[in-house]
Motif scaffolding. Structure first.
Motif, PDB file in Angstrom:
ATOM      1  N   PRO A   1       4.093  -4.838  -8.325  1.00 22.58           N
ATOM      2  CA  PRO A   1       5.349  -4.257  -7.822  1.00 22.58           C
ATOM      3  C   PRO A   1       6.243  -3.712  -8.943  1.00 22.58           C
ATOM      4  CG  PRO A   1       4.937  -6.376  -6.785  1.00 22.58           C
ATOM      5  CD  PRO A   1       3.927  -6.230  -7.877  1.00 22.58           C
ATOM      6  N   GLY A   2       6.225  -4.365 -10.089  1.00 23.34           N
ATOM      7  CA  GLY A   2       7.011  -3.883 -11.234  1.00 23.34           C
ATOM      8  C   GLY A   2       6.509  -2.547 -11.737  1.00 23.34           C
ATOM      9  N   LEU A   3       5.189  -2.371 -11.721  1.00 26.10           N
ATOM     10  CA  LEU A   3       4.605  -1.091 -12.121  1.00 26.10           C
ATOM     11  C   LEU A   3       5.029   0.007 -11.153  1.00 26.10           C
ATOM     12  CD1 LEU A   3       2.476   0.597 -13.799  1.00 26.10           C
ATOM     13  CD2 LEU A   3       0.916   0.050 -11.939  1.00 26.10           C
ATOM     14  N   TYR A   4       4.930  -0.283  -9.856  1.00 24.92           N
ATOM     15  CA  TYR A   4       5.349   0.715  -8.862  1.00 24.92           C
ATOM     16  C   TYR A   4       6.805   1.104  -9.085  1.00 24.92           C
ATOM     17  CZ  TYR A   4       1.254  -1.062  -6.262  1.00 24.92           C
ATOM     18  OH  TYR A   4       0.000  -1.456  -5.876  1.00 24.92           O
ATOM     19  N   ARG A   5       7.645   0.091  -9.252  1.00 22.88           N
ATOM     20  CA  ARG A   5       9.079   0.336  -9.449  1.00 22.88           C
ATOM     21  C   ARG A   5       9.331   1.179 -10.689  1.00 22.88           C
ATOM     22  NH1 ARG A   5      10.770  -4.961  -9.473  1.00 22.88           N
ATOM     23  NH2 ARG A   5       9.771  -5.345  -7.511  1.00 22.88           N
ATOM     24  N   SER A   6       8.636   0.877 -11.777  1.00 22.18           N
ATOM     25  CA  SER A   6       8.826   1.636 -13.023  1.00 22.18           C
ATOM     26  C   SER A   6       8.477   3.101 -12.829  1.00 22.18           C
ATOM     27  CB  SER A   6       7.960   1.045 -14.144  1.00 22.18           C
ATOM     28  OG  SER A   6       8.348  -0.265 -14.433  1.00 22.18           O
ATOM     29  N   VAL A   7       7.349   3.371 -12.195  1.00 28.01           N
ATOM     30  CA  VAL A   7       6.923   4.759 -11.972  1.00 28.01           C
ATOM     31  C   VAL A   7       7.906   5.466 -11.044  1.00 28.01           C
ATOM     32  CG1 VAL A   7       5.132   6.236 -10.980  1.00 28.01           C
ATOM     33  CG2 VAL A   7       4.494   4.297 -12.425  1.00 28.01           C
ATOM     34  N   LEU A   8       8.327   4.787  -9.986  1.00 28.43           N
ATOM     35  CA  LEU A   8       9.223   5.413  -9.009  1.00 28.43           C
ATOM     36  C   LEU A   8      10.642   5.608  -9.545  1.00 28.43           C
ATOM     37  CD1 LEU A   8       7.942   3.607  -5.795  1.00 28.43           C
ATOM     38  CD2 LEU A   8       7.581   5.997  -6.441  1.00 28.43           C
ATOM     39  N   ARG A   9      11.021   4.854 -10.592  1.00 30.10           N
ATOM     40  CA  ARG A   9      12.342   5.033 -11.208  1.00 30.10           C
ATOM     41  C   ARG A   9      12.374   6.252 -12.138  1.00 30.10           C
ATOM     42  NH1 ARG A   9      12.635   0.619 -14.469  1.00 30.10           N
ATOM     43  NH2 ARG A   9      14.417   1.550 -15.490  1.00 30.10           N
ATOM     44  N   ALA A  10      11.223   6.693 -12.589  1.00 30.73           N
ATOM     45  CA  ALA A  10      11.165   7.846 -13.492  1.00 30.73           C
ATOM     46  C   ALA A  10      11.557   9.118 -12.749  1.00 30.73           C
ATOM     47  CB  ALA A  10       9.755   7.985 -14.067  1.00 30.73           C
ATOM     48  N   ARG A  11      12.237   9.992 -13.456  1.00 29.62           N
ATOM     49  CA  ARG A  11      12.649  11.285 -12.914  1.00 29.62           C
ATOM     50  C   ARG A  11      12.133  12.386 -13.828  1.00 29.62           C
ATOM     51  NH1 ARG A  11      12.834   8.546  -9.282  1.00 29.62           N
ATOM     52  NH2 ARG A  11      14.592   7.910  -8.027  1.00 29.62           N
ATOM     53  N   TRP A  12      12.204  13.614 -13.358  1.00 28.64           N
ATOM     54  CA  TRP A  12      11.669  14.738 -14.124  1.00 28.64           C
ATOM     55  C   TRP A  12      12.355  14.897 -15.475  1.00 28.64           C
ATOM     56  CZ3 TRP A  12      12.400  16.854  -8.800  1.00 28.64           C
ATOM     57  CH2 TRP A  12      11.227  16.732  -8.065  1.00 28.64           C
ATOM     58  N   HIS A  13      13.595  14.492 -15.581  1.00 28.34           N
ATOM     59  CA  HIS A  13      14.300  14.658 -16.848  1.00 28.34           C
ATOM     60  C   HIS A  13      13.922  13.592 -17.875  1.00 28.34           C
ATOM     61  CE1 HIS A  13      17.142  11.331 -16.158  1.00 28.34           C
ATOM     62  NE2 HIS A  13      17.101  11.712 -14.888  1.00 28.34           N
ATOM     63  N   HIS A  14      13.220  12.538 -17.466  1.00 26.00           N
ATOM     64  CA  HIS A  14      12.794  11.516 -18.416  1.00 26.00           C
ATOM     65  C   HIS A  14      11.643  12.054 -19.262  1.00 26.00           C
ATOM     66  CE1 HIS A  14      14.743   8.578 -15.571  1.00 26.00           C
ATOM     67  NE2 HIS A  14      15.311   8.321 -16.724  1.00 26.00           N
TER      68      HIS A  14
ATOM     69  N   TYR B   1       1.546   6.564  -6.953  1.00 28.40           N
ATOM     70  CA  TYR B   1       0.439   7.452  -7.319  1.00 28.40           C
ATOM     71  C   TYR B   1       0.874   8.916  -7.220  1.00 28.40           C
ATOM     72  CZ  TYR B   1      -4.057   9.843  -7.024  1.00 28.40           C
ATOM     73  OH  TYR B   1      -5.102  10.702  -7.236  1.00 28.40           O
ATOM     74  N   LEU B   2       1.466   9.282  -6.091  1.00 28.44           N
ATOM     75  CA  LEU B   2       1.887  10.674  -5.883  1.00 28.44           C
ATOM     76  C   LEU B   2       3.037  11.059  -6.805  1.00 28.44           C
ATOM     77  CD1 LEU B   2       1.661  10.832  -1.991  1.00 28.44           C
ATOM     78  CD2 LEU B   2       0.092  11.866  -3.648  1.00 28.44           C
ATOM     79  N   TRP B   3       3.969  10.146  -7.001  1.00 32.26           N
ATOM     80  CA  TRP B   3       5.128  10.446  -7.856  1.00 32.26           C
ATOM     81  C   TRP B   3       4.690  10.664  -9.291  1.00 32.26           C
ATOM     82  CZ3 TRP B   3       9.402  12.642  -7.129  1.00 32.26           C
ATOM     83  CH2 TRP B   3      10.433  12.577  -8.067  1.00 32.26           C
ATOM     84  N   ARG B   4       3.720   9.871  -9.762  1.00 30.95           N
ATOM     85  CA  ARG B   4       3.210  10.045 -11.132  1.00 30.95           C
ATOM     86  C   ARG B   4       2.663  11.452 -11.312  1.00 30.95           C
ATOM     87  NH1 ARG B   4       2.077  11.784 -15.403  1.00 30.95           N
ATOM     88  NH2 ARG B   4       0.569  10.912 -16.847  1.00 30.95           N
TER      89      ARG B   4
ATOM     90  N   ASN C   1       0.820  -1.211   0.000  1.00 29.59           N
ATOM     91  CA  ASN C   1       0.000   0.000   0.000  1.00 29.59           C
ATOM     92  C   ASN C   1       0.852   1.259   0.000  1.00 29.59           C
ATOM     93  OD1 ASN C   1      -2.365  -1.447  -0.104  1.00 29.59           O
ATOM     94  ND2 ASN C   1      -2.673  -1.416   2.109  1.00 29.59           N
ATOM     95  N   LEU C   2       1.965   1.239   0.703  1.00 29.58           N
ATOM     96  CA  LEU C   2       2.876   2.392   0.702  1.00 29.58           C
ATOM     97  C   LEU C   2       3.470   2.620  -0.684  1.00 29.58           C
ATOM     98  CD1 LEU C   2       4.731   2.011   4.125  1.00 29.58           C
ATOM     99  CD2 LEU C   2       3.131   3.814   3.451  1.00 29.58           C
ATOM    100  N   PHE C   3       3.856   1.534  -1.358  1.00 25.96           N
ATOM    101  CA  PHE C   3       4.382   1.660  -2.719  1.00 25.96           C
ATOM    102  C   PHE C   3       3.314   2.200  -3.662  1.00 25.96           C
ATOM    103  CE2 PHE C   3       7.928  -1.289  -1.629  1.00 25.96           C
ATOM    104  CZ  PHE C   3       8.956  -0.449  -2.042  1.00 25.96           C
ATOM    105  N   TYR C   4       2.065   1.760  -3.473  1.00 25.93           N
ATOM    106  CA  TYR C   4       0.963   2.241  -4.299  1.00 25.93           C
ATOM    107  C   TYR C   4       0.814   3.757  -4.143  1.00 25.93           C
ATOM    108  CZ  TYR C   4      -3.748   3.076  -6.010  1.00 25.93           C
ATOM    109  OH  TYR C   4      -4.824   3.583  -6.679  1.00 25.93           O
ATOM    110  N   VAL C   5       0.756   4.214  -2.912  1.00 23.01           N
ATOM    111  CA  VAL C   5       0.590   5.650  -2.640  1.00 23.01           C
ATOM    112  C   VAL C   5       1.788   6.432  -3.181  1.00 23.01           C
ATOM    113  CG1 VAL C   5       0.454   7.382  -0.803  1.00 23.01           C
ATOM    114  CG2 VAL C   5      -0.933   5.308  -0.679  1.00 23.01           C
ATOM    115  N   ALA C   6       2.990   5.913  -2.956  1.00 20.00           N
ATOM    116  CA  ALA C   6       4.196   6.597  -3.443  1.00 20.00           C
ATOM    117  C   ALA C   6       4.180   6.709  -4.964  1.00 20.00           C
ATOM    118  CB  ALA C   6       5.446   5.852  -2.978  1.00 20.00           C
TER     119      ALA C   6
END
Length: 186
Positions: free
Chosen positions: A77-90, A29-32, A22-27
């Motif tokens: 979990p792979g989806l969460y990881r993919s979103v969280l790996r993205a940065r503003w410069h991507h 979601y917010l990071w996206r 659930n924490l990864f989901y929220v993170a």
């Protein structure tokens, strides 16, 4: 006593795993929501997601930086990881979005894709969904979650994808072998 202790440990471990998920989901979601300059491209289909993602990533890399789902790690979990790996410069975030009964809603909430690519509908997930029409409806939820001005890229040779896409008020671009395709494969 040992059995009760073991069962309690299992319950505690499951609770921890659920909290972590659930924490990864929220993170994610917010990071996206922070990635407003990144074009999110979600690829779905019964077959061909990983190959399409890799080809698209190679092409898009000539236009800007790309982050993508690693390998075919397209479970939650792979989806969460993919979103969280993205940065503003991507410039691009490419993710594979598999069908899981009722799971597409969660993917949609996190991703809010700019572009959706719908490849194919096959009987692979029939056990989970009961009918091929249910598989198509689940995958169509991703297209329904497109941002305003988003683009739905559909395989025009797949009648179920075409019929589900007709229900969605977004720009449609088609590909396939059909002569009516916007981009015809030869």
């Amino acid at each position: 006593l040992v059995i009760i202790d073991f069962k309690l440990r299992i319950r505690v471990l499951r609770s921890i795993a659920l909290c972590k998920s659930n924490l990864f989901y929220v993170a994610a979601y917010l990071w996206r929501r922070c990635l407003w300059r990144t074009t999110v491209i979600a690829i779905t289909g019964s077959v061909g997601k990983t190959t399409t993602k890799e080809l698209a990533a190679a092409l898009l890399a000539t236009k800007g930086s790309v982050v993508k789902t690693e390998g075919n790690n397209n479970a939650r979990p792979g989806l969460y990881r993919s979103v969280l790996r993205a940065r503003w410069h991507h410039r691009y975030l490419l993710v594979e979005a598999p069908a899981s009964h009722g799971g597409m809603k969660g993917y949609c909430r996190i991703l809010k894709p700019d572009i959706v690519v719908q490849l194919s509908i096959r009987r692979i997930h029939l056990g989970q969904f009961g009918s091929i029409e249910s598989i198509a409806a689940e995958k169509a939820k991703l297209s329904a979650a497109l941002v305003a001005g988003g683009i739905n890229i559909i395989n025009i040779d797949e009648p179920l994808i075409v019929s589900e896409a007709a229900k969605i008020d977004r720009r449609q671009v088609s590909f396939g072998l059909s002569e009516t395709a916007d981009f015809r494969l030869l």
